[in-house]
Design a protein around this motif. Sequence first.
Motif, short mmCIF file in Angstrom:
data_model
loop_
_atom_site.label_atom_id
_atom_site.label_comp_id
_atom_site.label_asym_id
_atom_site.label_seq_id
_atom_site.Cartn_x
_atom_site.Cartn_y
_atom_site.Cartn_z
N SER A 1 0.83 -1.20 0.00
CA SER A 1 0.00 0.00 0.00
C SER A 1 0.87 1.26 0.00
CB SER A 1 -0.93 0.00 1.23
OG SER A 1 -1.65 1.21 1.32
N THR A 2 0.34 2.29 -0.61
CA THR A 2 1.04 3.59 -0.57
C THR A 2 0.86 4.27 0.77
OG1 THR A 2 -0.93 4.69 -1.49
CG2 THR A 2 0.76 3.94 -3.05
N LYS A 3 -0.09 3.79 1.57
CA LYS A 3 -0.35 4.34 2.92
C LYS A 3 -0.20 3.20 3.93
CE LYS A 3 -1.56 8.28 1.04
NZ LYS A 3 -2.96 8.68 0.98
N PRO A 4 1.04 2.92 4.35
CA PRO A 4 1.29 1.74 5.20
C PRO A 4 0.45 1.70 6.47
CG PRO A 4 3.36 2.70 4.43
CD PRO A 4 2.29 3.65 4.05
N LEU A 5 0.24 2.85 7.11
CA LEU A 5 -0.51 2.85 8.36
C LEU A 5 -1.98 2.51 8.13
CD1 LEU A 5 1.01 5.97 10.18
CD2 LEU A 5 1.57 3.55 10.49
N ILE B 1 -2.11 -1.21 7.70
CA ILE B 1 -1.99 -1.91 8.99
C ILE B 1 -3.30 -1.81 9.76
CG2 ILE B 1 -0.84 -1.83 11.24
CD1 ILE B 1 1.71 -1.02 9.78
N ARG B 2 -3.97 -0.69 9.66
CA ARG B 2 -5.27 -0.55 10.32
C ARG B 2 -6.26 -1.57 9.76
NH1 ARG B 2 -9.49 4.33 9.40
NH2 ARG B 2 -10.93 3.89 11.13
N TYR B 3 -6.25 -1.75 8.45
CA TYR B 3 -7.15 -2.72 7.83
C TYR B 3 -6.81 -4.15 8.25
CZ TYR B 3 -8.74 -6.11 4.40
OH TYR B 3 -9.27 -7.24 3.83
N ILE B 4 -5.53 -4.53 8.19
CA ILE B 4 -5.18 -5.92 8.48
C ILE B 4 -5.42 -6.27 9.95
CG2 ILE B 4 -3.51 -6.01 6.60
CD1 ILE B 4 -1.28 -5.88 8.72
N MET B 5 -5.28 -5.29 10.83
CA MET B 5 -5.56 -5.58 12.23
C MET B 5 -7.05 -5.88 12.43
SD MET B 5 -2.96 -5.78 14.19
CE MET B 5 -3.77 -5.61 15.78
N VAL C 1 -7.59 -9.39 11.19
CA VAL C 1 -7.06 -10.41 12.11
C VAL C 1 -7.94 -10.54 13.35
CG1 VAL C 1 -5.15 -10.95 13.67
CG2 VAL C 1 -4.68 -10.22 11.33
N VAL C 2 -8.31 -9.40 13.91
CA VAL C 2 -9.07 -9.40 15.15
C VAL C 2 -10.53 -9.73 14.90
CG1 VAL C 2 -9.81 -7.95 17.09
CG2 VAL C 2 -7.47 -7.82 16.26
N GLY C 3 -11.03 -9.39 13.71
CA GLY C 3 -12.39 -9.74 13.36
C GLY C 3 -13.44 -8.73 13.75
N CYS C 4 -13.03 -7.48 13.95
CA CYS C 4 -13.99 -6.43 14.29
C CYS C 4 -14.37 -5.67 13.02
CB CYS C 4 -13.41 -5.48 15.32
SG CYS C 4 -11.89 -4.66 14.80
N ALA C 5 -15.44 -4.91 13.10
CA ALA C 5 -15.91 -4.16 11.94
C ALA C 5 -14.94 -3.06 11.55
CB ALA C 5 -17.29 -3.58 12.21
N LYS C 6 -14.34 -2.43 12.53
CA LYS C 6 -13.37 -1.36 12.28
C LYS C 6 -12.59 -1.10 13.56
CE LYS C 6 -16.53 1.54 11.06
NZ LYS C 6 -17.23 2.79 10.63
N GLY C 7 -11.71 -0.14 13.53
CA GLY C 7 -10.91 0.20 14.70
C GLY C 7 -9.99 1.37 14.40
N GLU C 8 -9.31 1.85 15.43
CA GLU C 8 -8.40 2.99 15.27
C GLU C 8 -6.97 2.55 15.52
OE1 GLU C 8 -9.32 5.80 14.08
OE2 GLU C 8 -11.44 5.24 14.07
N LEU C 9 -6.03 3.26 14.91
CA LEU C 9 -4.60 2.97 15.06
C LEU C 9 -3.92 4.17 15.68
CD1 LEU C 9 -2.69 0.59 14.30
CD2 LEU C 9 -2.04 1.92 12.29
N ALA C 10 -3.05 3.91 16.66
CA ALA C 10 -2.34 4.99 17.35
C ALA C 10 -0.89 4.58 17.55
CB ALA C 10 -2.99 5.30 18.70
N ALA C 11 -0.06 5.57 17.83
CA ALA C 11 1.35 5.29 18.16
C ALA C 11 1.43 4.81 19.60
CB ALA C 11 2.20 6.54 17.95
N ASN D 1 -12.60 -0.28 1.54
CA ASN D 1 -13.06 -0.79 2.81
C ASN D 1 -12.99 0.33 3.84
OD1 ASN D 1 -10.29 -0.79 3.86
ND2 ASN D 1 -9.98 -2.58 2.53
N PHE D 2 -13.21 0.03 5.09
CA PHE D 2 -13.30 1.10 6.08
C PHE D 2 -11.97 1.85 6.25
CE2 PHE D 2 -11.14 -1.88 8.80
CZ PHE D 2 -10.52 -1.10 9.77
N ALA D 3 -10.86 1.23 5.83
CA ALA D 3 -9.55 1.85 6.07
C ALA D 3 -8.86 2.33 4.80
CB ALA D 3 -8.63 0.85 6.79
N LEU D 4 -9.09 1.67 3.67
CA LEU D 4 -8.33 1.94 2.45
C LEU D 4 -9.24 2.31 1.29
CD1 LEU D 4 -5.86 -1.07 2.63
CD2 LEU D 4 -5.15 1.33 2.59
#
Length: 431
Positions: A63-67, A70-74, A77-87, A229-232
């Motif tokens: 992806s051109t937007k790695p973060l 990563i938000r999408y693949i998490m 993996v976890v199986g939730c509808a969506k989620g947030e990514l933080a440092a 999708n919800f992230a990309l």
Amino acid sequence: MGYQRVWVIRESTVRADFGRWESSPRSSKYVGMDTYIVYCEQPTVPSSQALLIIPVADASRYSTKPLKWIRYIMAAVVGCAKGELAAYTEDENDNGQTDLPLNLEDTAPQHRKLRFIPEGPISFVDVDGLNHLKSSQITTPSRTGFRDDVVERDESSVVNGLEKEFCEAAHLIPHSKGNDYIQALCLWRSIEEEPEIDNINDIRNGILVNKDVHTYFTLSRLAVLHTPNFALDMDEVLPNSTYQNPSFRFTPHFFVTNPSDVGSYTMNLYQRDFRYPMEMIDGWPKDWPPDFLWDFIYGILIVKHYGNRSAVDIMSVVSRTTLYPEGLQTATQRAKDELERKRKENNEKKEQRDSARDGRVARRGGVQDELSFSDAADIVFCLWMNSHMGQPGRDARSKVMAERTRREQEVLHMTSERVDKWRSEVVDSAE
């Protein structure tokens, strides 16, 4: 419509390379490399336990937007509808953790420790979801009609348009998993408005692909990323491709330690999106694989290639409890159990036959020996000869016996004449 040349990869070569990859420890595979270390805020895996370890170069390859990737693949993996990514950082003053906001649009982020905060219930991927392990009590249904249904929908390979005669109908979730598994998976991972799949041979669990692509699916080397999708968004996924239409993309991603293992000709051949039904212009068609199924498979490959071993072991316990209620069973054990089942079935049938025969004998008032085949044949012949159907046979036999008697009498008469003649001759010579 023109077709490009199709290159076929030897399955044995792919499997040999797969074996080398599988033997490497997940947690130490990327030691010494520049990696993203991703944690997850949820009750099952300790917050101090990294869930994924992803080389920076790999994230940038997909992806051109790695973060955002990563938000999408998490979420996959976890199986939730969506989620947030933080440092993710550790606060030295109060010995706690602090999450800092991230710029998800950054194409070259500097943060390497990340935390995913899921929204909604969690249902981990099944690490065994693409192999041939299954619940021990499940009977796999027949594949009859599956290929015909998939061919009718796809018409040719969704990869590059190869004619259907040279393609295979690939199950996304392996056929050996059975109906109960895919039903449980739908309840475990799908959202409410998505239709339930209750048959492993449902057309929504299949696509028509080239044989070598089917091999990569089977060996957990290839997954498909659907966007948006919800992230990309669609233009944030690599490799870039000419869109079939601006509604959806289905982009194949190879998951290998070294991209050169796949071969440049193969990578070039599949630098294109999978074709999908034109009805998707107006929305997701009912007979196309649902998005949660693509996410589930993508999440499995992420865990296989980037999962931290100790965290993956915890996830496996959770998913196996839900999807394998009777426990896991290997292909070898299934074969042994099947032989044992057939042996017991044959023994039961023999006992039923013996019991029925004994009952007939008892009703006749005694025990009798079983008739041999020749005895039975003689009885049938005698009965037939004594019936009206045997009359022509009896007449013919009577004629044969009469002719035989006549000839015997003629022989006796001739013999008697010869003896008398001989006596006369003897007497005359004596005188």
